[in-house]
Design an enzyme around this catalytic site. Structure first.
Site, mmCIF file in Angstrom:
data_model
loop_
_atom_site.group_PDB
_atom_site.id
_atom_site.type_symbol
_atom_site.label_atom_id
_atom_site.label_comp_id
_atom_site.label_asym_id
_atom_site.label_seq_id
_atom_site.Cartn_x
_atom_site.Cartn_y
_atom_site.Cartn_z
ATOM 1 N N ASP A 1 -4.536 6.938 4.722
ATOM 2 C CA ASP A 1 -3.550 5.991 5.229
ATOM 3 C C ASP A 1 -4.211 4.734 5.807
ATOM 4 O OD1 ASP A 1 -0.862 5.284 5.965
ATOM 5 O OD2 ASP A 1 -1.325 5.819 8.037
ATOM 6 N N ASP B 1 -2.619 -6.218 2.302
ATOM 7 C CA ASP B 1 -3.100 -5.354 3.377
ATOM 8 C C ASP B 1 -2.686 -6.074 4.661
ATOM 9 O OD1 ASP B 1 -4.613 -4.298 5.511
ATOM 10 O OD2 ASP B 1 -6.042 -3.470 4.080
ATOM 11 N N HIS B 2 -1.705 -5.522 5.362
ATOM 12 C CA HIS B 2 -1.116 -6.314 6.446
ATOM 13 C C HIS B 2 -2.115 -6.571 7.584
ATOM 14 C CE1 HIS B 2 -0.400 -2.464 8.516
ATOM 15 N NE2 HIS B 2 -0.236 -3.156 9.619
ATOM 16 N N HIS C 1 -7.211 -0.768 5.571
ATOM 17 C CA HIS C 1 -7.365 -1.538 6.810
ATOM 18 C C HIS C 1 -8.787 -1.474 7.383
ATOM 19 C CE1 HIS C 1 -3.168 -1.474 6.303
ATOM 20 N NE2 HIS C 1 -2.884 -0.408 7.013
ATOM 21 N N LYS D 1 -3.659 9.079 15.221
ATOM 22 C CA LYS D 1 -2.319 8.955 15.809
ATOM 23 C C LYS D 1 -2.248 9.804 17.065
ATOM 24 C CE LYS D 1 0.174 7.558 11.761
ATOM 25 N NZ LYS D 1 0.429 6.139 12.018
ATOM 26 N N LYS E 1 -3.281 -10.350 10.428
ATOM 27 C CA LYS E 1 -3.459 -10.401 11.884
ATOM 28 C C LYS E 1 -4.416 -11.544 12.239
ATOM 29 C CE LYS E 1 -2.800 -5.398 12.380
ATOM 30 N NZ LYS E 1 -1.476 -5.291 12.971
ATOM 31 N N GLU F 1 -3.731 4.698 17.663
ATOM 32 C CA GLU F 1 -2.279 4.538 17.826
ATOM 33 C C GLU F 1 -1.757 5.586 18.789
ATOM 34 O OE1 GLU F 1 -0.123 3.254 14.071
ATOM 35 O OE2 GLU F 1 -1.604 4.649 13.299
ATOM 36 N N LYS G 1 0.841 -1.185 0.000
ATOM 37 C CA LYS G 1 0.000 0.000 0.000
ATOM 38 C C LYS G 1 0.884 1.245 0.000
ATOM 39 C CE LYS G 1 -1.608 1.761 3.741
ATOM 40 N NZ LYS G 1 -0.980 2.528 4.821
HETATM 41 C C1 BG6 Z 1 0.118 1.355 8.116
HETATM 42 C C2 BG6 Z 1 0.011 2.846 8.149
HETATM 43 O O1 BG6 Z 1 -0.502 0.833 6.979
HETATM 44 O O2 BG6 Z 1 -0.511 0.810 9.273
HETATM 45 C C3 BG6 Z 1 0.664 3.402 9.406
HETATM 46 O O3 BG6 Z 1 0.643 3.400 7.008
HETATM 47 C C4 BG6 Z 1 0.060 2.741 10.626
HETATM 48 O O4 BG6 Z 1 0.512 4.808 9.481
HETATM 49 C C5 BG6 Z 1 0.088 1.231 10.486
HETATM 50 O O5 BG6 Z 1 0.831 3.147 11.749
HETATM 51 C C6 BG6 Z 1 -0.674 0.568 11.610
HETATM 52 O O6 BG6 Z 1 -0.420 -0.798 11.577
HETATM 53 P P1 BG6 Z 1 -0.503 -1.666 12.893
HETATM 54 O O7 BG6 Z 1 -0.290 -3.057 12.430
HETATM 55 O O8 BG6 Z 1 0.563 -1.140 13.819
HETATM 56 O O9 BG6 Z 1 -1.878 -1.413 13.453
#
Ligand code: BG6
Length: 511
Positions: A255, A197-198, A260, A360, A202, A236, A168
């Site tokens: 973002d 999409d990481h 997500h 954030k 999870k 976050e 992404k």
């Molecule tokens: C990323 C964003 O895709 O996901 C970041 O670009 C964000 O800004 C992050 O901090 C959050 O990922 P996770 O796995 O820490 O929730």
């Protein structure tokens, strides 16, 4: 703590090692490679999910050779590995690593890469399968795919597969996402494209499907008759860290939301797929995303809230305002917080608002999906001192403490009828132990196996942008007048409370 054992464990998908291949990482000198990809591939080797034969070829502009790259990875692995590194296993890993230097827009890179791939394949005894991982800045996605095509590297020949993983952000809005899809699909078939999409790596996100469709008791109440609203939070405590340059051109909405948050909404709201087959699952997700109401410009004014953090204190530490962060413009209008009220136009969800918030420098780090059920009628308690009954809330805790909890009312012991809210709690670590992983293992393995279930299809990406783009447009046309509007370490701007308060709802207190 002793780990309780899950009863009757069933392996539905029967995970198997990936097929022999060469993994080519574009952006090999970057952060993602050292922090996530290499440790994840090492974990896969450790858990015997790497194919027996594989090679990794790093590609970037740095003037390294194989040995320099191997030494660099060896120097960093202890720092980023999620398990203790076994020296013998690491040696076996790193001996299969190669490096190829070049500029991503230079055709010579790709003709030379062919030679590097041939060398790696010969030394490691590999067939022609290649996984190209684009861990690069987004402006290179189209370029690299085009060049791979022109050099003949994307063609699947003689039974060998060629797949491309795209990180992404996939586009900046609907138009650019559509243009990028068109560009890469002029070279690749959809089944060669893995848009990552990481969040889908999870465990608790994946567990949503099992929770909903592997249990008989939840699905019958998973609809507008019983559910009042859904709250999805991705909070976050970190700021923009070293990514101010990128973030200031993106913002919280771009973002986090089209990717997500949309995935979390889709997992929560989708209809049961007919099977675990990738297309069956992705069809249902796409249907759900396409059923989300598009906000009109008037809706945006009342159903979307943005914020930017000011200086404040996060978990006891003073932190600067966003506009004082490195590489951020001092008069930046970029939002670091976004909240939306969304509605899904289908029978299951009509009238059930989905409240989504992300930001954030908030008070806590927490990602969760909270299902708020309708209150019980107060009939039974009318002659007691019990006031408002508390609604049941089911929470899927995605991070940091993965688990599921259910809040319900219980009688406080004593002669009078007094109710208290209590939690029934399931924690992943108590049952299954801590899984030391980077979150990329399953996703990388799926690419090697050829299972795209956890990856975004073209229509899903576009559906996400279709929802977010009207909000971006209104926000761009009406620059914020009150930024910064929340102190770091708080739960975001006051307007977000007003957004949810309209029908006497409030954001869930976390933790
Ligand atoms: C990323 C964003 O895709 O996901 C970041 O670009 C964000 O800004 C992050 O901090 C959050 O990922 P996770 O796995 O820490 O929730």
């Amino acid at each position: 703590m002793a780990t309780e054992q899950a009863k009757n464990v069933e392996d539905v998908t029967q995970a198997r090692p990936g097929s022999p291949c060469t993994i080519v990482i574009f952006g090999a000198a970057g952060d993602l490679t050292k922090r996530k990809l290499i440790p994840a591939l090492y974990n896969l080797l450790h858990s015997k999910y790497m194919p027996e034969k594989f090679a990794i070829v790093g590609v970037s502009m740095q003037d390294y050779d194989d040995q320099v790259f191997r030494d660099q990875l060896s120097g960093e692995i202890e720092k980023y590995a999620t398990t203790k590194v076994d020296p013998k296993l690491w040696d076996s890993f790193v001996s299969r690593v190669y490096y190829h230097a070049g500029k991503f827009d230079d055709p010579n890179l790709y003709s030379g890469l062919k030679d590097s791939l041939a060398k790696a394949a010969k030394e490691q005894g590999l067939p022609g399968n290649c996984l190209f991982y684009l861990a690069v800045a987004p402006q290179f996605f189209g370029e690299i795919v085009r060049q791979l095509g022109a050099a003949g590297l994307s063609q699947e020949e003689e039974g060998a597969w060629r797949r491309v993983v795209i990180e992404k952000p996939f586009g900046r809005d609907l138009d650019s996402a559509q243009a990028l899809n068109k560009e890469i699909k002029s070279v690749l078939e959809e089944d060669q494209i893995y848009r990552i999409d990481h969040y889908l790596g999870k465990e608790t996100v994946q567990n949503m499907l099992v929770f909903r469709f592997g249990n008989g008791i939840f699905e019958p109440i998973w609809n507008r008759r019983y559910i009042d609203s859904v709250q999805i939070t991705a909070a976050e405590t970190v700021g923009v860290e070293e990514r101010g340059g990128y973030y200031d051109t993106a913002g919280a909405l771009r973002d986090m939301v089209p990717n997500h948050m949309m995935q979390l909404i889709a997992m929560t709201g989708m209809e049961p797929p007919t099977s675990f087959d990738s297309e069956a699952v992705r069809d249902e997700k796409a249907k759900l995303l396409n059923a989300i109401q598009i906000l009109s410009p008037e809706d945006v004014l009342t159903m979307a809230v943005r914020g930017q953090y000011d200086a404040g204190t996060v978990q006891g530490k003073p932190v600067p305002a966003y506009h004082k962060e490195d590489q951020v413009s001092p008069d930046s209008h970029t939002e670091t917080y976004a909240a939306l009220e969304l509605h899904i136009d289908n029978w299951r969800w009509a009238g059930v608002p989905f409240f989504v918030r992300t930001g954030k420098r908030l008070a806590e780090r927490a990602t969760e999906i909270a299902i708020h059920f309708k209150r019980a009628p107060k009939l039974l308690f009318k002659d007691t001192g019990v006031g408002q009954l508390t609604a049941n809330v089911l929470v899927m805790h995605i991070q940091p403490d993965e688990g599921i909890s259910l809040r319900f009312s219980a009688k406080i012991p004593g002669p009078s009828v007094k109710l208290g809210s209590v939690d029934m709690n399931f924690k992943y670590t108590s049952y299954f132990g801590a899984a030391p992983s980077t979150g990329y293992e399953t996703l990388l393995l799926d690419c090697m196996i050829g299972d795209p279930t956890l990856f975004q299809r073209d229509d899903m990406v576009e559906a996400g942008w279709r929802i977010v783009t009207p909000v971006l447009d209104v926000w761009k046309a009406l620059p914020p007048r009150d930024f910064p509007n929340y102190p770091a370490g708080s739960w975001g701007p006051k307007e977000a409370d007003r957004l949810i308060d309209r029908e006497s709802r409030r954001w869930r207190d976390i933790p």
